[in-house]
Scaffold this motif. Structure first.
Motif, short mmCIF file in Angstrom:
data_model
loop_
_atom_site.label_atom_id
_atom_site.label_comp_id
_atom_site.label_asym_id
_atom_site.label_seq_id
_atom_site.Cartn_x
_atom_site.Cartn_y
_atom_site.Cartn_z
N VAL A 1 0.47 -1.44 -0.31
CA VAL A 1 0.38 0.06 0.48
C VAL A 1 0.90 1.43 -0.29
O VAL A 1 1.50 1.36 1.05
CB VAL A 1 -1.04 0.04 1.09
N PHE A 2 0.73 2.10 -1.25
CA PHE A 2 1.71 3.29 -0.95
C PHE A 2 0.29 3.96 -0.93
O PHE A 2 -0.43 4.14 -1.46
CB PHE A 2 1.96 3.39 -2.40
N ARG A 3 0.93 5.59 0.58
CA ARG A 3 -0.30 6.30 0.61
C ARG A 3 0.63 7.24 0.55
O ARG A 3 1.89 7.80 1.32
CB ARG A 3 -0.55 6.17 2.09
N ARG A 4 0.44 8.78 -0.24
CA ARG A 4 0.71 10.14 -0.77
C ARG A 4 -0.42 11.20 0.47
O ARG A 4 -1.53 11.37 0.23
CB ARG A 4 1.07 10.56 -1.89
N GLY A 5 0.49 11.47 0.51
CA GLY A 5 0.28 12.80 2.22
C GLY A 5 0.13 12.82 3.44
O GLY A 5 0.72 11.90 4.08
N PRO A 6 0.85 14.65 4.18
CA PRO A 6 1.07 15.66 2.87
C PRO A 6 1.83 15.42 1.71
O PRO A 6 2.20 14.76 1.55
CB PRO A 6 1.46 16.44 3.60
#
Length: 273
Positions: free
Chosen positions: A21-26
């Motif tokens: 799982v790749f999560r971008r943010g901020p």
């Protein structure tokens, strides 16, 4: 507590019930996690103050190794600020790495050890070789059983990066009759910074059943598991396993990634060797 909905992209292992799982943010942070479908758990891993390109990354068939393409402007190591690295999911500590010529690099797949890429001469310290990801929309999805539809727009000969059309793919539900559709929107590969666009590609999912086609605009990523359950990342930042029933979808697992804030920690010892 994180407030904005994160941008999420997932890569399933082809031979194990594990998903990267790749999560971008901020916007200047990326997080990687390990989604275990058998245990129905989510294991948070590394945070990177930089950019990972998930559609140009890969997860090994056994779900152990991550091959990721990253851009870290303040990197000081010998591989430079744009590089390919191999790590152990869900961490980013490089157990092998090499630099690239910039962000136009396509990234690499894992391939069987008895195969090789004639353009990549390296001796990798794990039971796989690497091959360059082809320049085509939804390369990772095609690598995992998705097929381009007959009515998908044709790619023009001068479209070198395959970004001037909106390709449409489909995947049939295992042990079922529903069909999941995926299509790109806008300028594929050219919408960096747009809401919910991972690697510059905005997408739309839909599902066909005996009742017709349902638009799944609440999802930013979706795929089937081997049992025919619908795996999704919602635009609000949740990972879900949905059991498909006659009257709709029933959530049987959910974890909310929108509440996470950057919390970089050193990897455990097993991920450093």
């Amino acid at each position: 507590m994180a407030m904005d909905s994160p941008r999420i992209y997932c890569i399933p292992a082809s031979e194990a019930p594990v998903i990267a799982v790749f999560r971008r943010g901020p916007s200047k942070w990326f997080h990687v996690g390990r989604w275990d479908l058998t245990q129905q758990t989510y294991e948070p891993g590394a945070w990177l103050h930089g950019r990972i390109y998930p559609r140009r990354s890969d997860l090994s068939p056994d779900g152990r190794f991550l091959c990721y393409f990253a851009h870290k402007p303040n990197a000081t190591w010998e591989h430079g600020e744009t590089y390919i690295a191999i790590s152990k999911l869900p961490w980013l500590r490089a157990i092998y790495a090499f630099g690239t010529c910039g962000t136009w690099t396509r990234g690499y797949y894992f391939i069987p050890p008895d195969q090789s890429d004639e353009h990549l001469k390296i001796d990798v310290p794990f039971p796989y070789n690497l091959s360059s990801i082809p320049v085509v929309q939804f390369a990772n999805e095609r690598h995992r059983g998705w097929t381009e539809t007959a009515d998908s727009p044709l790619r023009q000969p001068n479209d070198l990066w395959d970004e001037h059309r909106n390709a449409r793919l489909y995947k049939i539900q295992p042990e079922g009759h529903r069909i999941l559709y995926l299509e790109s929107l806008g300028l594929a590969g050219g919408e960096f910074g747009e809401d919910q666009a991972v690697d510059g590609m905005s997408v739309l999912y839909s599902m066909q059943s005996n009742e017709g086609i349902e638009i799944l605009d609440a999802y930013q990523w979706a795929d089937w598991d081997l049992q025919g359950n619908l795996l999704v990342a919602t635009r609000s930042g949740k990972l879900q396993v949905n059991q498909v029933e006659d009257n709709g979808l029933r959530v049987v697992f959910e974890v909310d990634l929108s509440v996470m804030d950057p919390d970089p920690l050193p990897p455990p010892s097993w991920a450093q060797n």
